[in-house]
Write an enzyme that holds these catalytic residues in place. Structure first.
Site, PDB file in Angstrom:
ATOM      1  N   ASN A  56       0.611  -1.082   0.049  1.00 34.77           N
ATOM      2  CA  ASN A  56      -0.028   0.027  -0.051  1.00 34.77           C
ATOM      3  C   ASN A  56       0.969   1.166   0.062  1.00 34.77           C
ATOM      4  O   ASN A  56       2.120   1.306   0.691  1.00 34.77           O
ATOM      5  CB  ASN A  56      -1.004   0.081   1.145  1.00 34.77           C
ATOM      6  CG  ASN A  56      -1.860  -1.289   0.962  1.00 34.77           C
ATOM      7  OD1 ASN A  56      -2.024  -1.784   0.284  1.00 34.77           O
ATOM      8  ND2 ASN A  56      -2.386  -1.577   2.501  1.00 34.77           N
ATOM      9  N   HIS A  75       5.991  -0.734  -2.630  1.00 40.72           N
ATOM     10  CA  HIS A  75       5.613   0.149  -3.684  1.00 40.72           C
ATOM     11  C   HIS A  75       5.703   1.590  -3.689  1.00 40.72           C
ATOM     12  O   HIS A  75       5.097   2.477  -4.292  1.00 40.72           O
ATOM     13  CB  HIS A  75       4.017  -0.170  -4.060  1.00 40.72           C
ATOM     14  CG  HIS A  75       3.873  -1.529  -4.592  1.00 40.72           C
ATOM     15  ND1 HIS A  75       2.653  -2.132  -4.941  1.00 40.72           N
ATOM     16  CD2 HIS A  75       4.666  -2.546  -5.095  1.00 40.72           C
ATOM     17  CE1 HIS A  75       2.641  -3.174  -5.436  1.00 40.72           C
ATOM     18  NE2 HIS A  75       3.968  -3.584  -5.552  1.00 40.72           N
ATOM     19  N   CYS A  83      15.299  18.677 -10.677  1.00 42.88           N
ATOM     20  CA  CYS A  83      16.252  18.958  -9.668  1.00 42.88           C
ATOM     21  C   CYS A  83      16.093  18.280  -8.235  1.00 42.88           C
ATOM     22  O   CYS A  83      17.138  18.308  -7.538  1.00 42.88           O
ATOM     23  CB  CYS A  83      16.265  20.533  -9.332  1.00 42.88           C
ATOM     24  SG  CYS A  83      15.007  21.097  -8.310  1.00 42.88           S
ATOM     25  N   THR A 139      -4.173 -10.218  -2.725  1.00 38.84           N
ATOM     26  CA  THR A 139      -4.465 -11.085  -3.548  1.00 38.84           C
ATOM     27  C   THR A 139      -3.471 -11.430  -4.506  1.00 38.84           C
ATOM     28  O   THR A 139      -3.491 -12.550  -5.324  1.00 38.84           O
ATOM     29  CB  THR A 139      -5.711 -10.936  -4.400  1.00 38.84           C
ATOM     30  OG1 THR A 139      -5.784  -9.472  -4.788  1.00 38.84           O
ATOM     31  CG2 THR A 139      -6.914 -10.984  -3.314  1.00 38.84           C
TER      32      THR A 139
HETATM   33 ZN    ZN Z   1      13.182  21.343  -9.575  1.00 34.25          ZN
END
Ligand code: ZN
Length: 247
Positions: A102, A121, A132, A194
């Site tokens: 999650n 994730h 930058c 799942t």
């Molecule tokens: Zn920037």
């Protein structure tokens, strides 16, 4: 409860969580965003394409439309009792780790220690500039403005440190997972996931081979259910508090 007894005796525990856990907070899954109809978004694309790394480069405004939907859903909901129960388990068991798919940040919000949390994730905030590298913590403010959000310093396009479709899993998170798997887990508990990714199968298999305990909490049976010592066919919200109260 067999699961409570097994967790009580275990020292090293891995809790793997997926979308089903945060669904109890009212969050949509990746595949539930975008007003999906027959698997296609309102823009006529599969969500796997709309929310992908290549799309963020090709059409940042379109990709951000769906990132924003996830962002608004996450900011508009909160961790639920199961997130707090997992954080409580980590306080009782100082070698208990959480691996989550999650991106909502609810484990941290519920008090899970960041040093024992693997967000495989990534997460939705803080945003950073792709040009930058400047960090921008104002996700909610940006969601009120035209998208994509731009960097205050260089006008580059901002993005969340989240893993979009077709992007690599974060190296540091994978390293941490492999280091901890190498030390072994006495118990592995999967909750509300799942998906059948190697990073879920492998810890479960390794724990079983080493004689450890494995359990799954999910409303429906999944590919891994048959390989578990215990399968609890219910929502995490219904059992986690009770389970932790018995440890
Ligand atoms: Zn920037």
């Amino acid at each position: 409860m067999q699961t409570a007894a097994a967790l009580r005796h275990a020292q090293r525990i891995l809790v793997i969580t997926g979308a089903g856990l945060s669904a109890d907070s009212g969050l949509p899954t990746y595949r539930g965003v975008g007003g999906l109809y027959n698997g296609t978004t309102v823009d006529g694309l599969p969500i796997e394409m709309a929310l992908s790394g290549p799309m963020l480069r090709r059409d940042p405004a379109l990709c951000w439309k769906y990132i924003a939907e996830l962002g608004k859903a996450c900011l508009g909901a909160q961790p639920n009792a199961a997130h707090y129960a997992i954080a409580q388990l980590q306080r009782i068991k100082p070698d208990c780790w959480v691996l989550t798919q999650n991106v909502d940040g609810y484990h941290r919000a519920a008090g899970s220690p960041p040093e024992r949390l693997i967000e495989i994730h990534g997460q939705l905030s803080p945003l950073f500039c792709q040009s930058c590298g400047a960090v921008d913590p104002q996700l909610s403010e940006h969601l009120q403005r035209p998208l994509p959000p731009l960097c205050k310093k260089c006008q580059g396009i901002l993005r969340p440190p989240v893993v979009l479709f077709q992007e690599m899993l974060p190296e540091r998170a994978m390293e941490t997972l492999h280091e901890e798997m190498a030390k072994g887990f006495d118990a592995v508990l999967t909750i509300g996931t799942t998906a059948s990714f190697p990073y879920i199968h492998e810890p479960v298999l390794r724990a079983r081979v080493a004689g450890g305990f494995t359990a799954e909490i999910n409303p429906q049976r999944t590919d891994h259910s048959a390989a578990m010592d215990v399968f609890l066919g219910c929502r995490a919200l219904e059992v986690m508090e009770l389970l932790i109260s018995h440890i």
